[in-house]
Design an enzyme around this catalytic site. Structure first.
Site, PDB file in Angstrom:
ATOM      1  N   ARG A  58       0.805  -1.220   0.000  1.00  0.00           N
ATOM      2  CA  ARG A  58       0.000   0.000   0.000  1.00  0.00           C
ATOM      3  C   ARG A  58       0.844   1.280   0.000  1.00  0.00           C
ATOM      4  O   ARG A  58       0.667   2.156  -0.833  1.00  0.00           O
ATOM      5  CB  ARG A  58      -0.841  -0.044   1.263  1.00  0.00           C
ATOM      6  N   THR A  59       1.761   1.361   0.951  1.00  0.00           N
ATOM      7  CA  THR A  59       2.513   2.610   1.105  1.00  0.00           C
ATOM      8  C   THR A  59       3.408   2.860  -0.117  1.00  0.00           C
ATOM      9  O   THR A  59       3.514   3.983  -0.605  1.00  0.00           O
ATOM     10  CB  THR A  59       3.349   2.566   2.404  1.00  0.00           C
ATOM     11  N   LYS A  86      22.876  -9.289  -0.577  1.00  0.00           N
ATOM     12  CA  LYS A  86      24.277  -9.619  -0.857  1.00  0.00           C
ATOM     13  C   LYS A  86      25.226  -8.973   0.151  1.00  0.00           C
ATOM     14  O   LYS A  86      26.426  -8.962  -0.045  1.00  0.00           O
ATOM     15  CB  LYS A  86      24.645  -9.173  -2.273  1.00  0.00           C
ATOM     16  N   ARG A 108      11.483   3.002   3.484  1.00  0.00           N
ATOM     17  CA  ARG A 108      10.940   2.204   4.594  1.00  0.00           C
ATOM     18  C   ARG A 108      12.016   1.217   5.027  1.00  0.00           C
ATOM     19  O   ARG A 108      12.720   0.652   4.187  1.00  0.00           O
ATOM     20  CB  ARG A 108       9.699   1.447   4.155  1.00  0.00           C
ATOM     21  N   HIS A 136       5.543   6.500  11.394  1.00  0.00           N
ATOM     22  CA  HIS A 136       5.048   6.326  10.031  1.00  0.00           C
ATOM     23  C   HIS A 136       4.292   7.631   9.723  1.00  0.00           C
ATOM     24  O   HIS A 136       3.059   7.673   9.740  1.00  0.00           O
ATOM     25  CB  HIS A 136       4.123   5.107   9.998  1.00  0.00           C
TER      26      HIS A 136
HETATM   27  C1  NCD Z   1       1.283  -0.278   8.400  1.00  0.00           C
HETATM   28  C2  NCD Z   1       2.797  -0.344   8.465  1.00  0.00           C
HETATM   29  O1  NCD Z   1       3.425  -0.940   7.634  1.00  0.00           O
HETATM   30  O2  NCD Z   1       3.315   0.235   9.401  1.00  0.00           O
HETATM   31  N1  NCD Z   1       0.773  -0.467   7.128  1.00  0.00           N
HETATM   32  C3  NCD Z   1       0.740   0.560   6.254  1.00  0.00           C
HETATM   33  O3  NCD Z   1       1.691   1.256   6.056  1.00  0.00           O
HETATM   34  N2  NCD Z   1      -0.432   0.789   5.645  1.00  0.00           N
HETATM   35  C4  NCD Z   1       0.633  -1.113   9.405  1.00  0.00           C
HETATM   36  C5  NCD Z   1       0.816  -2.585   9.307  1.00  0.00           C
HETATM   37  O4  NCD Z   1       1.503  -3.116   8.464  1.00  0.00           O
HETATM   38  O5  NCD Z   1       0.221  -3.262  10.174  1.00  0.00           O
END
Ligand code: NCD
Length: 334
Positions: A58-59, A86, A108, A136
């Site tokens: 999603r992100t 690696k 991320r 986040h």
């Molecule tokens: C969240 C995350 O990765 O921190 N998801 C997201 O970014 N939509 C929450 C999760 O993965 O539970």
């Protein structure tokens, strides 16, 4: 203050005024999501790195969509395909991607502080798309935008967060943001995931209480935020999946205890039938898909603010325009 909008690493250091400013900047981008033609040329010729050292759907797609709707190109790094496997260090990978001359670095990582660390070494803006259990920020902003739209305000709301709060960067970013607007928090889940120390996080003086009965947590809630259960972590509180469902699942019967206009949020991905039932997730009080739509708008605003800057004269955020970023200290907490 001066470097606040150079990177977006966390919401903790931002003031209510600055947070409101980013949310206001997201509004025109929300409008664009409703157009049949959604592509702008604002960032044409610019390149955004999407460096996802930890898996994400999603992100990553949301930042990618935001970049492409602003006309930017993207460079994608995904955990599976990366040379991290690696043995390359995070800094070497970041420096190599940076040597391809992108204009913004969205990342991320499973380690808390990783985005901050990379930001200290790169001249270009860094956006934290989730670092370990720390923050986040874009999720916190999109949640706030959704709440503001639905409730008309962010002020003085009762916010209940259900699930594994201790490992949740989403919970932390939300508490740092909504706490600045006078919200009160009720955290609920298995005791192991809702330690009393959490009552001390958030802006000073933020009322945070930990409760262990979901029924108690739902009373008076204006916003109910349900977190995904990482089922592989259920051994920590020694619960079976069924125990979790019995004790903490948000279902229609429990929702009867909540206010009629309580708003339900979930950052996704949802484990249907575990932390939330399908009828609640898809019901009228749920805003989960609005969150996803708003995510693109918020991320467009973030990329725009970091790569172009706001319209002259609108906000102190403008101070960052054109100013050099000192290598060792250019992060939001300065
Ligand atoms: C969240 C995350 O990765 O921190 N998801 C997201 O970014 N939509 C929450 C999760 O993965 O539970």
């Amino acid at each position: 203050m001066t470097y606040r909008f150079r990177d977006l690493l966390a919401l903790e250091p931002l003031s209510a005024d600055e947070l409101n400013f980013i949310l206001d900047q997201s509004q025109p981008f929300q409008e664009i999501q409703r157009h049949s033609l959604k592509k702008l040329a604002t960032l044409r010729g610019k390149t955004v790195v999407l460096a996802f050292f930890e898996n994400s759907t999603r992100t990553r797609l949301s930042f990618g969509t935001a970049a492409s709707r602003l006309g930017a190109d993207t460079m994608n790094l995904q955990a599976e395909a990366s040379s991290l496997k690696k043995g390359e260090t995070l800094l070497d990978t970041a420096n190599n991607l940076n040597a391809m001359k992108p204009d913004c670095f969205v990342m991320r990582h499973s380690s808390s502080g990783a985005a901050d660390f990379v930001a200290r070494h790169l001249e270009i803006p860094v956006v934290n798309a989730g670092d370990g259990t720390h923050e986040h920020p874009s999720q916190g902003l999109l949640d706030a935008l959704t709440i503001r739209d639905r409730k008309g305000t962010l002020k003085d709301l009762n916010v209940t967060i259900l699930g594994d709060i201790s490992h949740s960067r989403v919970a932390r970013s939300n508490i740092h943001l909504l706490g600045k607007f006078g919200c009160r928090f009720t955290l609920c889940g298995p005791a192991m995931w809702v330690p009393r120390e959490l009552e001390k996080i958030g802006p000073p003086g933020t009322p945070i209480r930990c409760v262990y009965r979901v029924e108690e947590a739902l009373e008076d809630a204006d916003v109910i935020m349900v977190l995904r259960v990482q089922t592989e972590r259920l051994h920590e509180p020694s619960l079976s999946q069924n125990d979790y469902i019995l004790l903490y699942q948000l279902n229609a019967e429990r929702m009867r205890l909540a206010k009629k206009d309580a708003l339900i949020l979930h950052p996704g991905p949802i484990n249907r039938g575990i932390e939330i039932t399908p009828e609640v997730a898809d019901g009228p009080r749920s805003a989960v898909l609005e969150q996803v739509t708003n995510g693109v708008a918020v991320r467009m605003a973030i990329l725009y603010l970091l790569m172009v800057g706001a319209t002259e004269g609108t906000h102190p955020a403008l101070e960052v325009k054109g100013e050099p970023k000192p290598k060792e200290s250019a992060h939001a907490s300065d």
